[in-house]
Design an enzyme around this catalytic site. Structure first.
Site, mmCIF file in Angstrom:
data_model
loop_
_atom_site.group_PDB
_atom_site.id
_atom_site.type_symbol
_atom_site.label_atom_id
_atom_site.label_comp_id
_atom_site.label_asym_id
_atom_site.label_seq_id
_atom_site.Cartn_x
_atom_site.Cartn_y
_atom_site.Cartn_z
ATOM 1 C CG ASP A 176 -1.947 1.112 1.117
ATOM 2 O OD1 ASP A 176 -2.492 1.520 0.042
ATOM 3 O OD2 ASP A 176 -2.223 1.581 2.502
ATOM 4 C CD GLU A 356 0.247 -5.325 7.258
ATOM 5 O OE1 GLU A 356 -0.410 -5.585 6.054
ATOM 6 O OE2 GLU A 356 -0.289 -4.451 8.346
ATOM 7 C CE1 TYR A 409 -3.797 1.144 10.392
ATOM 8 C CE2 TYR A 409 -3.132 -1.242 9.851
ATOM 9 C CZ TYR A 409 -2.743 0.042 9.883
ATOM 10 O OH TYR A 409 -1.535 0.470 9.571
ATOM 11 C CD GLU A 445 1.406 -0.905 9.578
ATOM 12 O OE1 GLU A 445 0.419 -1.031 9.273
ATOM 13 O OE2 GLU A 445 2.751 -1.318 9.116
#
Length: 563
Positions: A176, A356, A409, A445
Site C-alpha cells: 500500500d 505483514e 486496525y 501499526e
C-alpha cells in the site's frame, strides 16, 4: 563520537576485489566526485526502443537523485512499467590514473544495469540498498567518459517487494504505497589505493559505568607502517538486552513511542531530499517521539546518519512486504545487504525481517526459521521482529523472533464507527501473543485515514475528530498493557500522508498520517504530542515543553484582589 581507522602500506594484495557497503567518506587517501545532477532520460519500450511520449508534457532530462514518476506531467512517465534509461558524461581527473576507482549508488529502484563507455560494469536487483563496484578498467583517466544506467521497476513473484505485470503494461502489487522508481539516492565516484579498508565492524557494551568498544577492520595488512587508508566512523556506546518481558538499553527498560513512516514527498517521490529530512526530524523531536520503523524498506543513509546524531531509535526493516515462498533467495540477500550497511549504527536497535508476511501459512514456519537463522548469523546484538497482521493463533513465525510486533486496525478496516471494540481486541491480541511465546510485545501499526480540514461532531469516519477519538481509545488500552510489564512500545500508522497507487479506497493516497504529506499537523498531531511528552516525562524524567498545552484557566484559589 568518532574513531579513525588507519591502514598501512602492504605488499600483499587484497583477496577481495569488491568494496564493502561502507558509506564513502572524504579522507586523506580518498577522493570523490558526485554524479548527482541532471541526466538525459528516456522511457524504453518492451521491444528495446525508446518509447514515444507526447512532447508537450514530457522533458527528456531527469534529476538525480529523485524518483522519476511525479516530476513529469505525463501519465506515461508516472505509470511506466519496465525500463528507463539514464545517461550522462563525466571526467575522470588525470591524477586518478594510479588509483582504484569505484562507483557507488545509494539506491536504484528496483534493479539496475550500469554501463561505462558501452560495457556492463555492475548490476543490482534490490531497491533501497546501496551497491558499489570497481570501474578502474572501464574508465579513461584524464578524459570524458559515458555512463548509462538502465533501471527496471518491474515487480515479479520473486522480487523484493513482489508484484506481477498484466498485459506487459500494467503493474500489480499488494503493498500500500506507490511503486516509485529511478535513481533515488546519490551517485558517487571515489578512489582508494590498491589496499584499502573494505569493511568495519564495531560492537559496544556497558560494564558498570564504563563503555567497552570492540572493532574489527577487515582486509588491512600492516607491514612497514606507511598510511594507506583512513576511514572515520561515527558510533555510539550502548548495550541492548531483552528477555521474556522487557527490552533494555544499557540495562534500563525502554518503551518505544513512535511511528511507521515512508520515504515519500511531493514531486521527488522517494528521492533524497535533505530539507525534508530535517523537517521530519524537527517534527519527530517536537512531538516527543523516540523511535520509528523504516516501513517498509531501508531508508537513505543520510536519514540514518541524522538518527544516529539525534538519538532516535530505529526498527530497521528489510524491503520484504507480504512475502511468499518464491522470495527466499532475494529475502536473505536483502538482509545481508541491510546488515552490512547498518550494523554499526547506534540508532538501529532492532531488525524487522518483514512487514505483514503470510505467517499463517504452514510453509511459513520453515521459511522464517531459515530467514531468521540467516539474519542471526550476521548479527546477534539486536533483537529481531516481524510486523505481523496474522493473529497469534494462526502464526508460525513467533517462535523464531525476540520481540513480537502486531498491526491492528480496529474501527477502520473492521467495525467502522465502533470504538468500543478497540480496548478488548487490542488487549486480547497482545495477551495472546505474549502468553503463546512468552516474549515482549509491541504494536507497530494502528490508525485511521483522515482528510485534513474535514470536521464532524459527533465524530464520523474520515474526520479529524474520528482520528483523535480512535487514537484516544488505543491510548487507554496501551496504558493497561504497559502496566502488565511486557508491552514495550506503540507506533501509530503513519507519520505523514503518502502516495499510493490509484484506488477508490484512497483519496489521493493513504491519509493515515498525523501530519499531511506537506508535513503540517492535523489535530491528531497535537493530541499525540501531549501523549508522547507525557510518556517521556513519566518514563524518562523528561521536561514537558511549555507549549504542549496552551493556557486555558488559572487557579480558582486566586482572590478578587489578585485579579
Amino acid at each position: 563520537m568518532k574513531i579513525s581507522f588507519l591502514a598501512a602500506l602492504s605488499s600483499i594484495f587484497l583477496v577481495k576485489v569488491d568494496c564493502g557497503i561502507l558509506d564513502p567518506r572524504h579522507a586523506k587517501r580518498r577522493e570523490q566526485i558526485s554524479l548527482d545532477g541532471l541526466w538525459k532520460f528516456s522511457l524504453i519500450d518492451y521491444d528495446g526502443a525508446k518509447k514515444s511520449v507526447q512532447a508537450s508534457d514530457y522533458i527528456d532530462i531527469m534529476a538525480v537523485p529523485s524518483s522519476y514518476n511525479d516530476i513529469s506531467a505525463s501519465e506515461n512517465v508516472r505509470d511506466h512499467v519496465g525500463v528507463v534509461q539514464y545517461q550522462r558524461s563525466f571526467v575522470i581527473p588525470s591524477t586518478w590514473g594510479s588509483k582504484r576507482i569505484w562507483l557507488r549508488f545509494g539506491s536504484v529502484c528496483y534493479s539496475a544495469g550500469v554501463y561505462i563507455n558501452g560495457e556492463l560494469a555492475l548490476s543490482h536487483e534490490i531497491g533501497h540498498l546501496p551497491f558499489v563496484g570497481e570501474i578502474t578498467s572501464f574508465v579513461k583517466a584524464g578524459d570524458v567518459n559515458q555512463i548509462e544506467v538502465l533501471v527496471n521497476n518491474t515487480l515479479t513473484n520473486d522480487t523484493i517487494p513482489q508484484g506481477d505485470v498484466e498485459i506487459l503494461t500494467k503493474q500489480n502489487y499488494n503493498f500500500d504505497f506507490f511503486n516509485y522508481a529511478g535513481i533515488d539516492r546519490p551517485v558517487l565516484l571515489y578512489t582508494t589505493e590498491d589496499t584499502y579498508i573494505n569493511d568495519i565492524t564495531v560492537q559496544t557494551a556497558i560494564k558498570d559505568t564504563s563503555g567497552i568498544i570492540s572493532y574489527d577492520v577487515v582486509d588491512i595488512f600492516d607491514t612497514d607502517g606507511n598510511l594507506l587508508d583512513r576511514y572515520e566512523l561515527q558510533f555510539g556506546v550502548r548495550e541492548l538486552s531483552w528477555d521474556s518481558t522487557s527490552f533494555k538499553i544499557n540495562g534500563k527498560p525502554v518503551y518505544l513511542r513512535g511511528f511507521g513512516r515512508h520515504e515519500d514527498s511531493d514531486i521527488r517521490g522517494k528521492g533524497l531530499d535533505l530539507p525534508l529530512i530535517l523537517r521530519d526530524y524537527s517534527l519527530i523531536k517536537w512531538i516527543g517521539a523516540n523511535s520509528y520503523r523504516t516501513s517498509h524498506y531501508p531508508y537513505a543513509e543520510e536519514i540514518m546518519d541524522l538518527a544516529d546524531s539525534l538519538g532516535i531509535m530505529i526498527i530497521d526493516e528489510t524491503p520484504a512486504v507480504d512475502t511468499g515462498a518464491d522470495l527466499l533467495r532475494n529475502h536473505k540477500q536483502s538482509i545481508t545487504e541491510l546488515i552490512s550497511r547498518d550494523k554499526n549504527r547506534p540508532s538501529v536497535v532492532m531488525w524487522s525481517a518483514a512487514n505483514e508476511p503470510s505467517t499463517g501459512d504452514e510453509a511459513s514456519e520453515d521459511y522464517y526459521r531459515e530467514v531468521i537463522a540467516h539474519l542471526k548469523t550476521l548479527d546477534t546484538t539486536r533483537p529481531v521482529t516481524i510486523a505481523n497482521n496474522v493473529g497469534p493463533s494462526a502464526d508460525h513465525s513467533g517462535q523464531f523472533l525476540d520481540i513480537l510486533s502486531f498491526n491492528q486496525y480496529n474501527s477502520w478496516y473492521n467495525n467502522e464507527g465502533d470504538f468500543d471494540v478497540i480496548f478488548t481486541k487490542v488487549l486480547t491480541e497482545a495477551e495472546e501473543w505474549h502468553y503463546k511465546y512468552n516474549k515482549p510485545v509491541m504494536i507497530t501499526e494502528y490508525g485511521a485515514d483522515t482528510l485534513e480540514g474535514y470536521h464532524s461532531l459527533p465524530s464520523f469516519i474520515w474526520s479529524e475528530e474520528y482520528q483523535n477519538e480512535l487514537m484516544s481509545r488505543n491510548f487507554e488500552v496501551f496504558d493497561r498493557l504497559r502496566a502488565k510489564g511486557w508491552f514495550v512500545g506503540e507506533m501509530i500508522w503513519n507519520f505523514a500522508d503518502f502516495k499510493t497507487r490509484q484506488d477508490f479506497k484512497r483519496v489521493g493516497g493513504n491519509k493515515k498520517g498525523i501530519f499531511t504529506r506537506q508535513r503540517q499537523p492535523k489535530q491528531s498531531a497535537h493530541l499525540m504530542r501531549r501523549r508522547y511528552w507525557s510518556l517521556a516525562a513519566e518514563l524518562d524524567n523528561a521536561t514537558i515543553p511549555a507549549d504542549a498545552d496552551n493556557y486555558i484557566i488559572g487557579s480558582s484559589s486566586r482572590t478578587k484582589k489578585e485579579l
